[in-house]
Design a protein around this motif. Structure first.
Motif, short mmCIF file in Angstrom:
data_model
loop_
_atom_site.label_atom_id
_atom_site.label_comp_id
_atom_site.label_asym_id
_atom_site.label_seq_id
_atom_site.Cartn_x
_atom_site.Cartn_y
_atom_site.Cartn_z
N ASP A 311 101.58 0.58 59.99
CA ASP A 311 101.76 0.79 58.56
C ASP A 311 101.41 2.24 58.27
N GLY A 312 102.15 2.82 57.33
CA GLY A 312 101.91 4.24 57.09
C GLY A 312 102.49 4.68 55.76
N THR A 313 102.49 6.01 55.56
CA THR A 313 102.95 6.58 54.30
C THR A 313 103.98 7.67 54.59
N SER A 326 112.77 11.65 57.80
CA SER A 326 111.46 11.57 57.15
C SER A 326 110.34 11.76 58.16
N ARG A 327 109.19 12.15 57.59
CA ARG A 327 107.99 12.23 58.41
C ARG A 327 106.99 11.22 57.86
N ILE A 328 106.51 10.37 58.75
CA ILE A 328 105.63 9.28 58.31
C ILE A 328 104.30 9.40 59.06
N VAL A 335 101.76 10.68 63.77
CA VAL A 335 102.85 11.26 62.98
C VAL A 335 104.18 10.90 63.64
N LEU A 336 105.07 10.25 62.88
CA LEU A 336 106.35 9.82 63.42
C LEU A 336 107.48 10.46 62.62
N ARG A 337 108.53 10.81 63.34
CA ARG A 337 109.73 11.28 62.64
C ARG A 337 110.79 10.21 62.76
#
Lengths: 369, 567
Positions: A311-313, A326-328, A335-337
């Motif tokens: 879960d993230g923002t 997006s970068r989450i 950090v995920l792209r």
């Protein structure tokens, strides 16, 4: 048409090695692309194959015949190859016909034959109506076609392309990619194509040779390269944005996904299930890579096994028309792209869930050093 | 194609090595040997054309210890420095006016300032004799009549006169060296000056001038070097009581019986010494100028200084210069050539075409015209061909020894024409080449090779190498590529170089005066003959004939071959 063999070829400029010990076999009729960033030596090796640059080591064979090696340097005009240049190199003092006919005139072919062959070549590239024009009266795309017709009309054993599309605008470039590929399948010549554009390499080639620092990084079909980069450089160059250092913690060989621990920048203990590390010795270090389009983003907690879910923002979301990049940032600071459909309407600040299927990960073992 | 690599691998280096050898031999005989013989000749005694010469340092001792020669040495230095100072001052002013101010019609004004480059300074000197000689000059006669003066007003046959005419013809040289520095200067350097609160004048004084100073300095030394070697102007004007420059001493040593060739070579050595010092200073100035990188790729128009009403004064200056350098002298030449007697009163003139008739029916003149035209076609053609070969080897190959070619090809720029001709004389006086037209052709090829190879070299650099690579991969050999791609593409620069060498060749006198023979008379030497006999009317006609030939060549080049004359 002929095969090409490079064996340990080196090109040295003073103290600088532009190409170091490169070996490659290209089969008859194959379309091989040399892909790499600027300065990787791809144009140099192409020019060495043409004979425009002297090799300082190794051997080059065209159709089995040694054209460059210790004490041997067949000059370019005797190698039976031809080349399409990045800047087209269409001679401004000759007409389109004169440009294309040049190689045949040099070979002292009878006039009727020259006329027929030039006509064929110009028809092949769709310029038959322009034969009396001068180069200065043609657009960039047309000049590139003249260069192409000039190269194929001499029926070379090898056709070499030095970033021929990089000076064209985007739309024309895509159209020419397809045309070049079609042309290649029609005339079936062995072709070596240099580019720094990975999608160009993907579209056109039978095989792609990824180069870095004067040497080969990886060779494979476009699919092999796209799906299985074997080095960090390859993964980065082929546009994989998610790269994490990792360590295999468990692989049981029972068919269940093996587990690796991501360990970058204090993100210790984040364990993910990865298909590709099955059978890899626990403790092995490497890099896991995931393409942005394989990162699945949803607003509700996904059902199912619950494997590899974060879960993230959303930190940044960029709308690019057909997709949203997006970068989450996950709650455990990973950090995920990701690349999502525009219909998801992501905006910065949205709380989201992220899923990466175990088969989406690429495992790049770190060389022991 | 059973085994192509064997023959290809051997034949290519052999042909290029052979080509290299031919060029090297040509340069050796045309340039190296004559230059060596300047020194060799100076250390000999006896008549050069016999085998009875022996080693002796007498001539060199005479030149470097006798007061007459030492004062000529100092005088030549002083003369060339003052000419350079004056010419560069005026040229800088013109360059600034035309590059940095809002003068109207700047393009046209630049053209008329550069025009004297194409005219013969020698003919100009003759024109100024008819204009301003002490007793019969048109200016003196007319002004004396109008104002009732008893004493002549000006005397061109003086050291001042020599400086005057030389400055006139060296202003365009200064201009072409200084103007690019001003035109290419990054305008933001001046803009920064304005924004710091400096007005146009103080920006010019504190920013512009210091920045172009290296260019001005290098122009100064280059003009001084060329001026030191000029023979024709002081020879025509070198009047009574004035000093004799080294170049005239060389001429006298050869032309006045008994001919003293060792002395000519020794004076040549002294002149060379002077030139080398000048060139050394020039190179230092050029090196300093590369420290100030003022050229940027950005295409902003520099801010122009608004001169207000002074603009018209600026135009008047340019037009005034053109009148003094072109209009007035050539008007005088025409006038003198069609009036049968010495002009005493401009209101009472009689006209005749007799002198034209005389000159155009003289077999000697026709012979000279024929020779001039022959040399004017052969020398530029051979010179440009050699220049192309040299610059191709230098710019496009990696053959060993190509740097040596480059040095040899530019070496003659350091040797004044009259000195080079003395070396040529010593080197070939005992060969069948001597006293033929071909030795004149040879001396012109050698003298103008530096200019030609610089032009062809920069032309070659503008051709993308890929255009040649494309021909090679199409199967063309190096020679084929050169003849089908490189030469046709560099045609504009080749034609410019050809026309330039043509102009220099047709008007040349400094070397021709040493190497001509009665059978190989050219127009410039014929004109000199008339001057020597004091027949300025015939000299005027011959000078006009030579100018007509030049203009004809320029017009054909400009309008038939569409050559860009100004670069």
């Amino acid at each position: 048409m002929a095969s090409l063999t490079l064996q340990d070829v080196g090109v040295q400029y003073g103290d600088v090695a532009a190409v170091r010990g490169m070996s490659l076999d290209v089969e008859e009729g194959e379309f091989v692309t040399l892909l790499g960033p600027s300065g990787c030596g791809k144009t140099t090796i192409l020019r060495a194959i043409a004979g425009l640059e002297p090799c300082t080591g190794g051997q080059i064979r065209i159709g089995g015949e040694l054209v460059a090696g210790p004490g041997v340097h067949v000059p370019p005009e005797k190698r039976g190859v031809n080349m399409v240049f990045q800047t087209y190199a269409v001679w401004p003092h000759m007409s389109v016909f004169g440009n294309v006919a040049f190689g045949l005139k040099i070979r002292r072919r009878p006039r009727s034959e020259i006329r027929a062959k030039v006509k064929d070549a110009l028809e092949l590239v769709g310029l038959a109506a322009f034969s009396d024009r001068y180069a200065t009266q043609l657009s960039g795309g047309q000049q590139q076609r003249v260069a192409l017709a000039r190269a194929i009309v001499t029926e070379p054993r090898l056709l070499l392309f030095d970033e021929p599309l990089s000076n064209l605008d985007a739309g024309l470039r895509e159209q020419m990619r397809v045309e070049l590929r079609e042309l290649h399948s029609r005339i079936g010549k062995t072709a070596i194509y240099v580019t720094h554009d990975q999608s160009e390499a993907m579209v056109m080639s039978d095989r792609v040779v990824l180069m870095n620092g004067g040497d080969i990084e990886q060779v494979g079909t476009p699919r092999e390269l796209y799906e299985g980069p074997r080095t960090r450089f390859a993964a980065e160059f082929l546009g994989i944005p998610n790269l994490w250092p990792a360590r295999v913690v468990a692989g049981d060989g029972t068919g269940a996904p093996a587990v690796a621990e991501l360990g970058s920048d204090g993100v210790a203990g984040c364990r993910v299930a990865i298909d590709r590390v099955k059978g890899v010795e626990p403790g092995t270090r490497g890099i896991v890579a995931v393409r942005a389009e394989r990162v699945e983003v949803c607003r509700d907690r996904p059902g199912g096994s619950g494997v590899n879910v974060w879960d993230g923002t959303v930190e940044v979301a960029a709308y690019l028309g057909g997709r949203v990049e997006s970068r989450i940032r996950s709650s455990d600071d990973l950090v995920l792209r990701a690349e999502t459909k525009p219909s998801l309407e992501l905006v910065a600040g949205d709380p989201v869930f992220v899923v990466i299927p175990p088969d989406a990960f690429v495992w790049i073992p770190t060389p022991p050093s | 194609m059973t085994n192509p690599r064997r023959d290809t691998n051997r034949s290519t280096p052999v042909t290029s090595r052979l080509g290299m050898l031919v060029i090297l031999l040509a340069l050796t005989f045309l340039i190296l040997v004559p230059m060596v013989f300047i020194v060799v000749g100076a250390t000999q005694e006896g008549a050069a054309y016999t085998s009875g010469v022996t080693f002796s340092l007498d001539s060199l001792r005479t030149v470097f210890t006798t007061k007459a020669y030492l004062s000529s040495f100092a005088g030549t230095a002083l003369l060339s420095l003052s000419v350079a100072a004056l010419a560069v001052c005026v040229a800088s002013m013109f360059a600034w006016l035309l590059a940095r101010t809002n003068l109207p019609r700047r393009g046209l004004l630049e053209l008329i300032i550069l025009l004297p480059l194409f005219l013969s300074p020698f003919v100009g000197a003759i024109a100024w004799v008819t204009l301003a000689s002490r007793n019969s000059g048109i200016v003196n006669v007319t002004l004396g009549q109008v104002f009732g003066l008893s004493e002549p007003l000006v005397n061109i046959a003086s050291t001042g006169g020599v400086v005057w005419v030389m400055v006139m013809y060296f202003i365009p040289y200064g201009y072409i060296l200084i103007s690019p520095a001003l035109k290419n200067m990054d305008p933001s350097l001046e803009e920064a000056g304005y924004l710091c609160g400096a007005g146009p004048l103080s920006t010019t004084l504190r920013v512009t001038i210091p920045i172009v100073r290296p260019a001005v300095l290098s122009a100064f030394f280059l003009v001084a070097v060329i001026a030191a070697g000029v023979f024709s102007i002081p020879a025509v004007l070198g009047g009574q009581g004035g000093f004799t420059p080294l170049s005239v001493h060389i001429y006298r040593a050869i032309a006045r019986p008994p001919a003293n060739y060792p002395l000519a070579a020794a004076v040549g050595c002294a002149l060379l010494l002077l030139v080398f010092v000048g060139l050394h200073l020039y190179r230092r100035a050029v090196r300093a100028s590369s420290r100030f990188v003022t050229v940027t790729a950005r295409g902003f128009r520099p801010r122009l200084v608004d001169l207000g009403r002074l603009r018209y004064a600026g135009v008047a200056l340019c037009v005034g210069y053109a009148s003094l350098a072109i209009l007035l002298p050539y008007a005088a030449l025409v006038l003198v050539s069609i009036t049968p007697y010495t002009i005493t009163d401009l209101t009472k003139l009689t006209f005749t075409l007799g002198s034209f008739q005389e000159i155009l029916t003289s077999s000697r003149v026709l012979e000279a015209v024929k020779n001039t035209m022959l040399i004017g076609v052969v020398a530029p053609t051979a010179c440009v061909a050699l220049a192309v070969a040299v610059s191709y080897v230098v710019e496009r190959t990696r053959i060993r020894g190509r740097r040596a070619l480059e040095y040899l090809a530019v070496a003659p720029v350091a040797v004044p024409g009259i000195v080079f001709a003395v070396g040529m004389l010593w080197a070939y006086v005992r060969t069948p080449l001597y006293a033929t037209v071909w030795i004149l052709v040879a001396v012109f090829i050698a003298s103008y090779l530096p200019h030609a190879s610089r032009m062809t070299g920069s032309g070659l650099l503008q051709i993308d190498r890929v255009l040649e690579d494309a021909a090679t991969v199409c199967g063309a050999s190096r020679v084929k590529t050169l003849s089908k791609i490189t030469v046709p593409l560099s045609k504009p620069s080749l034609l410019s170089a050809w026309i330039f060498v043509f102009v220099l060749t047709v008007r040349e006198i400094n070397a021709a005066i040493v190497l001509y023979s009665p059978d190989t008379m050219v127009l410039s030497v014929l004109t000199w003959d008339y001057v020597e006999f004091g027949d300025f009317q015939m000299a005027a006609v011959a000078g006009l004939l030579q100018t007509a030939l030049l203009v004809l060549g320029l017009l054909v080049g400009r309008f038939v071959f569409r050559v860009r004359l100004m670069r």
